[in-house]
Design an enzyme around this catalytic site. Structure first.
Site: not given
Length: 523
Positions: A104, A159, A161, A252
């Site tokens: 995005d 994610d 990281d 989540d």
């Protein structure tokens, strides 16, 4: 002789003004103590059910299922190469694997990510690049968009990281041989734990959640949540729950509760580790914590009525209330802060015995429970070195206090229905002590008013300490010092982040500190 034994009798008279101060003050203290007692309950449940945990899957797949790995990213150009390399190195048959990079981004990450995906696809890796021209639904929207075209029966999510080890998929996938399992969560570990004092404390905070909270809830049969990353879903468990929804900032947790209400079972694997990067700057850490605080309150407003109307056991309903509403403690801390000095003045004239009789139990329930909770989590993880946790406890407790301003704002926004964008936590690709990052300069955003408010509150508590010393009330001074350290630490670190690097390099230019892109980074 009776009057000689009670020399201060008659000097103090209870009145309406004192009641107006002390009733809300003690109401707040009792509320915080209740949540403190809950921490002791988590420790008790963890040990009570510790031996009942079975790390082995029900059986092993003879024919492995199809897996889609989803990688939702947003302006992550400095960590994307590391992420995709780790995912493409995972051990799984390529004909059963699909990797979706869900981008995005609004900055150069688009070009960087597309080029990396093209390179790995040319090497034969089953990876596709999906870019949206808008951020509708933010992360939840991106995951839902990818799910529409995903080929996998199981969906793993990471994610930007995170750096999962090569055997992560094979360690997790076989737990889905149990047809009742809808989601499997693994434990976060920390790539840059030793980077700074801040990252050390962040690591301890997360360890407490992943060791004791997840451990206690999952093993005792209570509901617990997917953490947004480092977990795998059964696709049917997502769709049965109504799919990804973006009306909260913790999509989540929202999906987790809806899925468990739909009858799916979750499993937590603490022995399966997935390393990730901790925020290295105070503003980034505040961004993360405020988003979680607001999102959990939004989720509580949304799903608690569903839980109360369901036929799940009462203990699950009670635990769900504790879990989803814990961040209400932040606005209550603001009330306690405002009433603290007036309450101290009033209570000074009531006598020492009454103060100790009330304060010691409340302190044991609320504040001491924090120390016990995190020390035990470190003892479980690091049985040989856990004692050094005591060195970090003062700053850990102070940091929790220092988050009060930003998290109170977040909680109040949730309670009043104020919507906000999904402010992602900047990732800097920094792991070793002393390293710096171009990403910090690009994605850093300064907080304008909040640090000054924190410093002002810190000064207020300095006055409180001076008052206690003037009245020889040394018992409460150490407790108040935590407030001073917490507010000064968060305030000064927010104001000074990045300046130390410029001072060392001799560069005083501040024009490159914030990203030119119009997206929220700070709180």
């Amino acid at each position: 002789m009776q009057n000689a034994d009670r020399p201060f009798r008659g000097l103090y008279q209870w009145n309406g003004f004192d009641a107006a101060l002390l009733v809300p003050y003690f109401a707040v203290m009792i509320f915080l103590a209740i949540y403190g007692i809950h921490r002791y309950t988590m420790v008790y449940l963890y040990y009570k059910h510790k031996k009942s945990y079975n790390p082995e899957p029900l059986s092993h797949f003879e024919d492995l299922p199809r897996v889609t790995v989803q990688l939702p990213i947003y302006n992550e150009q400095f960590v994307i190469d590391r992420l995709i390399e780790a995912i493409c190195n995972m051990q799984y048959p390529k004909d059963k694997l699909e990797i979706q990079l869900l981008d995005d981004s609004t900055d150069e990450t688009q070009q960087v990510a597309a080029a990396i995906v093209e390179r790995y696809a040319a090497l034969g890796h089953p990876i596709v690049y999906i870019h949206r021209t808008n951020r509708h639904g933010f992360k939840a929207g991106a995951l839902d968009e990818g799910l529409k075209v995903a080929i996998g029966d199981l969906i793993a999510i990471f994610d930007a990281d995170f750096v999962p080890p090569p055997d992560w998929l094979m360690k997790v996938v076989h737990h889905f041989t149990d047809p009742a399992i809808g989601m499997v969560q693994t434990r976060w570990t920390h790539l840059n734990r030793d980077y700074s004092l801040l990252t050390q404390v962040e690591a301890i905070l997360l360890d407490g959640h992943f060791v004791l909270e997840h451990g206690a809830r999952s093993r005792s049969g209570d509901f617990f949540n997917f953490n947004g990353t480092a977990g795998m879903w059964r696709r049917a468990a997502i769709t049965d729950a109504g799919g990804w929804q973006h009306d909260t900032l913790t999509e989540d947790t929202d999906l987790s509760y809806r899925s468990q209400l739909a009858g799916w079972k979750f499993k937590y694997l603490p022995e399966v580790e997935c390393p990730a990067e901790l925020p290295i700057e105070m503003t980034a850490f505040k961004t993360q914590q405020a988003r979680w605080a607001k999102g959990l309150i939004q989720t509580s407003i949304k799903v608690l009525p569903l839980i109360f109307r369901s036929d799940v056991p009462r203990r699950i309903k009670i635990e769900s209330v504790y879990h989803l509403t814990a961040n209400l403690s932040y606005p209550l801390m603001v009330i306690m802060t405002a009433l603290l000095i007036p309450a101290m003045i009033v209570r000074f004239y009531q006598g020492w015995f009454q103060m100790l009789l009330i304060d010691v139990p409340l302190f044991t329930a609320s504040t001491l429970s924090i120390a016990v909770f995190y020390v035990i989590s470190q003892r479980e993880l690091f049985p040989k070195t856990w004692l050094k946790t005591f060195l970090y406890l003062p700053i850990l407790m102070a940091l929790g206090i220092g988050l009060t301003v930003t998290n109170t704002k977040a909680v109040m926004e949730a309670l009043f229905g104020i919507k906000s964008a999904f402010a992602r936590t900047p990732k800097y690709s920094v792991a070793k002590k002393g390293e710096t990052s171009k990403a910090a300069k690009k994605y850093r955003k300064r907080l304008l008013l909040t640090p000054w408010v924190e410093l002002a509150i810190g000064a207020y508590f300095v006055l409180a300490i001076l008052y206690t010393f003037s009245n020889n009330n040394f018992f409460t001074a150490p407790f108040l010092i935590l407030f001073v350290i917490g507010y000064f630490y968060t305030g000064l670190m927010s104001l000074l982040q990045g300046r130390f690097e410029r001072w060392k390099s001799g560069n005083t230019n501040t024009t490159d500190e914030s990203s030119p892109k119009p997206f929220p980074v700070g709180v």
